[in-house]
Write a protein that holds these residues in place. Structure first.
Motif, PDB file in Angstrom:
ATOM      1  N   ARG A 395       0.822  -1.211   0.000  1.00  0.00           N
ATOM      2  CA  ARG A 395       0.000   0.000   0.000  1.00  0.00           C
ATOM      3  C   ARG A 395       0.858   1.263   0.000  1.00  0.00           C
ATOM      4  NH1 ARG A 395      -4.558   0.369   4.359  1.00  0.00           N
ATOM      5  NH2 ARG A 395      -4.917   2.255   3.126  1.00  0.00           N
ATOM      6  N   SER A 396       2.035   1.174   0.606  1.00  0.00           N
ATOM      7  CA  SER A 396       2.924   2.334   0.669  1.00  0.00           C
ATOM      8  C   SER A 396       3.785   2.464  -0.576  1.00  0.00           C
ATOM      9  CB  SER A 396       3.822   2.228   1.905  1.00  0.00           C
ATOM     10  OG  SER A 396       4.735   1.145   1.779  1.00  0.00           O
ATOM     11  N   GLY A 397       3.694   1.478  -1.472  1.00  0.00           N
ATOM     12  CA  GLY A 397       4.488   1.508  -2.690  1.00  0.00           C
ATOM     13  C   GLY A 397       5.887   0.966  -2.525  1.00  0.00           C
ATOM     14  N   ALA A 398       6.165   0.374  -1.360  1.00  0.00           N
ATOM     15  CA  ALA A 398       7.515  -0.146  -1.106  1.00  0.00           C
ATOM     16  C   ALA A 398       7.528  -1.665  -1.033  1.00  0.00           C
ATOM     17  CB  ALA A 398       8.057   0.437   0.207  1.00  0.00           C
ATOM     18  N   GLY A 399       6.447  -2.307  -1.483  1.00  0.00           N
ATOM     19  CA  GLY A 399       6.348  -3.756  -1.374  1.00  0.00           C
ATOM     20  C   GLY A 399       7.309  -4.479  -2.292  1.00  0.00           C
ATOM     21  N   SER A 400       7.687  -5.677  -1.879  1.00  0.00           N
ATOM     22  CA  SER A 400       8.588  -6.517  -2.670  1.00  0.00           C
ATOM     23  C   SER A 400       8.294  -7.975  -2.349  1.00  0.00           C
ATOM     24  CB  SER A 400      10.048  -6.184  -2.346  1.00  0.00           C
ATOM     25  OG  SER A 400      10.387  -6.640  -1.046  1.00  0.00           O
TER      26      SER A 400
END
Length: 468
Positions: A395-400
């Motif tokens: 959701r924060s755009g930092a997923g991996s």
């Protein structure tokens, strides 16, 4: 209990910010784990099931809890808040879901504090027995209540003081255990135990059965995250404390379980059948004086653990009070001490009520009952955190993919622990605990849904605030 106005919003005093360094934060988690109490109590169950594979059960548990700690760290870096789990889960799955997580953790911390306090007269009795001194039940009860009073005072007075005290006290007690274990192993003349290191003699089915009890030894390792607002650098200090405490405590458990079984000449059943496993090892080594030292260390560890529990529970109450899920007074901060004093006092009173209600069960049975139900609260939230971490990261755009792997492994382990806690179903009186926990959670759900129905604007404002 519904707060129609946010009392905390008008309160000028705030929690002390930036006063806890990374080692004081780790002291909170280490004290909540109470590593000294594990070789004194919990290892009996693990050794009784896993036998000479006890060290492996703790090793697997350590690896699993480090994964859970990594998931907590993912969330802590983005949400450095007091009452962390309430906020972590609420910001991703809605305020009611977050409130239920906070509700479960409050129960977990308070019942852990109660369990440790019930252990005080047991350890004190064993300590005095070495000197042929006995105490009556009423005297033991008074000592237990005075012990709780001292813990509440320390938590009320100063978070920095209490966190440092927890770190120092637990370090002393762990040091005592390590020194005595070193003396016992020194009598053997070697640290190599061919029996325990022979993988062919380890029954892996038994190790997996013991894993659930191995995980129980770690509950509370996450509590440093509840002090995020008071940390000097929560983005770094919370992950350091949570992952570091799980790794250090796990290493301690692995080495100590190996040494204790070696000290009993690989007779794991002797440890599994003992109510005082560490004292049994020292007696076999011809160190009768060591029993008194071990029981003293357990008392010291118990104070540090109870203090850490009240620190954590009060921060959960504080956060939920500020968000109006509980009475707004829970969100007040003392003008001088800068602690959530009303939440600390509430935690102390609730713990005292638990003690008085369960006192007829006797200290030992009450210890087991409160400790078991505490674990339910912890493990359910651990599972939810593992599910939340990858969702929050994406959701924060930092997923991996790493976040997904961490979450899946942690969730699978916690799911297994939950399953193993009720299959096979426990016998009386522990058979009452699963429904009691479910009823407690149902009460919380009904309460929060009523709040949502009566004050939808409050829930909307909380939801918006949580998105920050």
């Amino acid at each position: 209990m519904v707060a129609t106005t946010d009392v905390a919003a008008h309160a000028a005093p705030q929690l002390k910010r930036g006063v806890l360094n990374r080692f004081e934060m780790m002291g909170q988690s280490i004290a909540n784990i109470a590593p000294t109490l594990t070789p004194a109590l919990n290892i009996s169950v693990v050794a009784g099931l896993a036998g000479v594979g006890s060290w492996m059960a703790y090793l697997i548990a350590t690896i699993g809890l480090v994964f859970v700690g990594a998931c907590i760290s993912v969330l802590a870096r983005r949400h450095p808040e007091a009452g962390s789990y309430f906020v972590y889960i609420g910001r991703n799955f809605g305020p009611v879901t977050g409130a239920l997580a906070g509700w479960a953790m409050i129960l977990a911390y308070l019942t852990t504090a109660a369990a440790v306090t019930f252990g005080v007269p047991l350890f004190l009795g064993n300590l005095l027995a070495v000197f042929h001194i006995s105490l009556s039940f009423p005297v033991q009860t008074i000592i237990m209540i005075l012990f709780l009073g001292c813990v509440v005072f320390a938590a009320y007075r100063d978070i920095q003081l209490s966190s440092r005290a927890a770190l120092v006290l637990e370090s002393v007690s762990i040091g005592i255990i390590i020194v005595i274990t070193g003396i016992v192993i020194g009598k053997h003349g070697t640290v190599v135990d061919p029996v325990q290191l022979d993988i062919g003699k380890i029954h892996f089915g038994a190790v997996m059965s013991a894993l659930v009890f191995g995980v129980f030894s770690f509950v509370g390792f996450e509590s440093a995250a509840t002090l995020a607002k008071e940390s000097a650098n929560p983005h770094k200090n919370v992950p350091f404390a949570v992952i570091g405490s799980a790794a250090l405590a796990g290493t301690f458990f692995v080495i100590l379980s190996y040494c204790m079984i070696m000290g009993m000449d690989d007779n794991a059943s002797a440890i599994g059948g003992s109510s005082s496993p560490f004292a049994a090892m020292t007696d076999k080594a011809g160190l009768p004086w060591a029993a008194a030292v071990v029981y003293f260390a357990a008392l010291v560890s118990g104070f540090a653990c109870a203090l850490a529990c009240l620190n954590a529970s009060s921060r959960m109450l504080y956060s939920m009070g500020r968000y109006q899920f509980l009475h707004g007074s829970m969100g007040l901060v003392h003008k001088v001490h800068k602690t959530p004093h009303m939440a600390v006092l509430a935690s102390g009173v609730l713990t005292l009520i638990l003690l008085l209600v369960l006192l007829p069960e006797g200290f030992l049975n009450a210890f087991g009952l409160t400790g078991t139900i505490a674990t339910y609260g912890f493990v359910v939230v651990y599972f939810a955190v593992c599910v939340t971490a990858p969702v929050d990261a994406y959701r924060s755009g930092a997923g991996s993919p790493v976040h997904i792997i961490l979450g899946v492994i942690g969730a699978l382990l916690m799911g297994f622990v939950i399953y193993s806690s009720v299959v096979p179903y426990p016998e009386a009186p522990f058979n009452a605990l699963p429904p009691v926990f479910l009823i407690y959670m149902a009460i919380g759900l009904i309460w929060f849904l009523m709040l949502k129905a009566k004050s939808p604007q409050v829930l909307a404002s909380i939801a918006n605030d949580m998105e920050g």
